[in-house]
Design an enzyme around this catalytic site. Sequence first.
Site, PDB file in Angstrom:
ATOM      1  N   HIS A 130       0.855  -1.184   0.000  1.00 34.72           N
ATOM      2  CA  HIS A 130       0.000   0.000   0.000  1.00 34.72           C
ATOM      3  C   HIS A 130       0.888   1.230   0.000  1.00 34.72           C
ATOM      4  O   HIS A 130       2.007   1.213   0.509  1.00 34.72           O
ATOM      5  CB  HIS A 130      -0.880  -0.029   1.246  1.00 34.72           C
ATOM      6  CG  HIS A 130      -1.956   1.009   1.295  1.00 34.72           C
ATOM      7  ND1 HIS A 130      -1.707   2.322   1.638  1.00 34.72           N
ATOM      8  CD2 HIS A 130      -3.298   0.932   1.073  1.00 34.72           C
ATOM      9  CE1 HIS A 130      -2.835   3.000   1.619  1.00 34.72           C
ATOM     10  NE2 HIS A 130      -3.816   2.187   1.272  1.00 34.72           N
ATOM     11  N   ASP A 207       3.112  -4.452   7.923  1.00 32.76           N
ATOM     12  CA  ASP A 207       1.865  -3.694   7.812  1.00 32.76           C
ATOM     13  C   ASP A 207       0.715  -4.668   8.020  1.00 32.76           C
ATOM     14  O   ASP A 207       0.382  -5.464   7.144  1.00 32.76           O
ATOM     15  CB  ASP A 207       1.784  -3.034   6.436  1.00 32.76           C
ATOM     16  CG  ASP A 207       0.487  -2.247   6.234  1.00 32.76           C
ATOM     17  OD1 ASP A 207      -0.362  -2.234   7.148  1.00 32.76           O
ATOM     18  OD2 ASP A 207       0.326  -1.662   5.143  1.00 32.76           O
ATOM     19  N   GLN A 210      -4.512  -5.227   7.022  1.00 30.58           N
ATOM     20  CA  GLN A 210      -5.468  -6.267   6.628  1.00 30.58           C
ATOM     21  C   GLN A 210      -5.261  -7.545   7.426  1.00 30.58           C
ATOM     22  O   GLN A 210      -6.227  -8.193   7.837  1.00 30.58           O
ATOM     23  CB  GLN A 210      -5.323  -6.575   5.137  1.00 30.58           C
ATOM     24  CG  GLN A 210      -5.550  -5.397   4.212  1.00 30.58           C
ATOM     25  CD  GLN A 210      -6.974  -4.876   4.237  1.00 30.58           C
ATOM     26  OE1 GLN A 210      -7.922  -5.593   4.573  1.00 30.58           O
ATOM     27  NE2 GLN A 210      -7.140  -3.617   3.873  1.00 30.58           N
ATOM     28  N   LYS A 233     -10.341  -0.381  10.120  1.00 31.18           N
ATOM     29  CA  LYS A 233     -10.522  -1.662   9.448  1.00 31.18           C
ATOM     30  C   LYS A 233     -10.846  -2.771  10.441  1.00 31.18           C
ATOM     31  O   LYS A 233     -11.338  -3.829  10.056  1.00 31.18           O
ATOM     32  CB  LYS A 233      -9.277  -2.017   8.634  1.00 31.18           C
ATOM     33  CG  LYS A 233      -8.941  -1.001   7.545  1.00 31.18           C
ATOM     34  CD  LYS A 233      -7.736  -1.432   6.740  1.00 31.18           C
ATOM     35  CE  LYS A 233      -7.166  -0.292   5.902  1.00 31.18           C
ATOM     36  NZ  LYS A 233      -8.077   0.216   4.875  1.00 31.18           N
ATOM     37  N   CYS A 371      -4.551   2.363  -3.841  1.00 31.68           N
ATOM     38  CA  CYS A 371      -3.302   2.855  -3.258  1.00 31.68           C
ATOM     39  C   CYS A 371      -2.185   1.836  -3.429  1.00 31.68           C
ATOM     40  O   CYS A 371      -1.405   1.573  -2.502  1.00 31.68           O
ATOM     41  CB  CYS A 371      -3.488   3.215  -1.789  1.00 31.68           C
ATOM     42  SG  CYS A 371      -4.511   4.660  -1.519  1.00 31.68           S
TER      43      CYS A 371
END
Length: 413
Positions: A130, A207, A210, A233, A371
């Site tokens: 991202h 990261d 998700q 999220k 993104c």
Amino acid sequence: MSAERKPVSGLDVAHVRAQFPILSREVNGKPLVYLDSAASAQKPEAVIEAVADVWRHSYANVHRGLHTLANEATEAFEASRGKMARFLGADHADQIVFTRGATEAINLVADSFGATLGEGDEIILSQMEHHSNIVPWHFLRERKGVVLKWAPVTDDGALDMDAFDALVTERTKLVAITHMSNVMGTISPIEAIVSKAHAVGAAVLVDGSQGAVHMPVDVKALGCDFYVVTGHKLYGPNGAGALYAAGDWLDRLRPYQGGGEMIAEVREDGVVYADVPHKFEAGTPVIAEVIGLGAALDWMCGLDRIALMEHERQLMDRFEAGLAEFEGATIYGRTQDKGAITSFGLEGAHPHDLAQLMDKYGVAVRAGHHCAHPLMQRFGVPGTLRASFAAYNTEADVDAALEALRKAKSFLI
């Protein structure tokens, strides 16, 4: 596509759906079908009420007051820190820094860890990152001469581990990698990446924007140095996220921002910083939002996370099986046991046009580059449609989305 899933047990989807007020509304005269949770998840009533309760009954600034409201707010705020530590499997709450989201958390590491880097030092990224996990490292390339090296993805969307291994050298200082692709659902082999990076003394930032949503996370088992999440999220409020830092990283790194709260003492001739994690939390935080994030973590931990993961993947499998019936459909990302995200295109139709037409039937999907420009360039497309699946989605949602796609296609092709 993944192998056939085991039947889901331990998840009452109807009960889950009933906790999300927004799912009772209609869009363009049709029941809302929300398949855009990878961008931002909807909020259960428990989170909405937790935030509202702060504003109604116990709002005050945290850490600085001696009165009842300040004490109540501080206790609830710090309780959320403990919840995040447990959610991620951290050893203790002081390893958690609250941020405005994953983007700020990555920028914090880029600034603080980046201060230790010099010209020619290398950072490894992947093609599926991202922009939040790309642009801060470009800052270091522009300003300090740091070299960015790119691990490619294969045609099916997997991280090319042979190519990754070849990129790691004695000049590698950091690997910044997604746990789960926000475009393809690809799950990175974090333990193997950490082992390779640590062998040359490099740190690893993961990261988890998700990954932490779609699978249980144990940061100690992963072995990473940094792990970032974003609350919106995780069924929580906007504007609240967190950074986990292993070991003594927070002690070793310089503060990211200066101001109130992150200091122990300020003099005309110097500053003494506060203890971690507070030395990284300058200014008044987003108090109600962090407390709401704690409520979201409580809500998620009240679910059977394994059953939830299988439920979401079964929905994805159903959707991808339906896409196979569309002539000219291409799915981007076909790795085994990927997370519950499907990005796809239809030959002869622009993703934006399809998304707008699907919205006419109450179906919310995301269209664009998500993104992730380098990944779009890798596959030679300007963008894709993306359907992402969450705890509150059902087979009826999937079928409605496929029917909306059929109707949208009929208008365009």
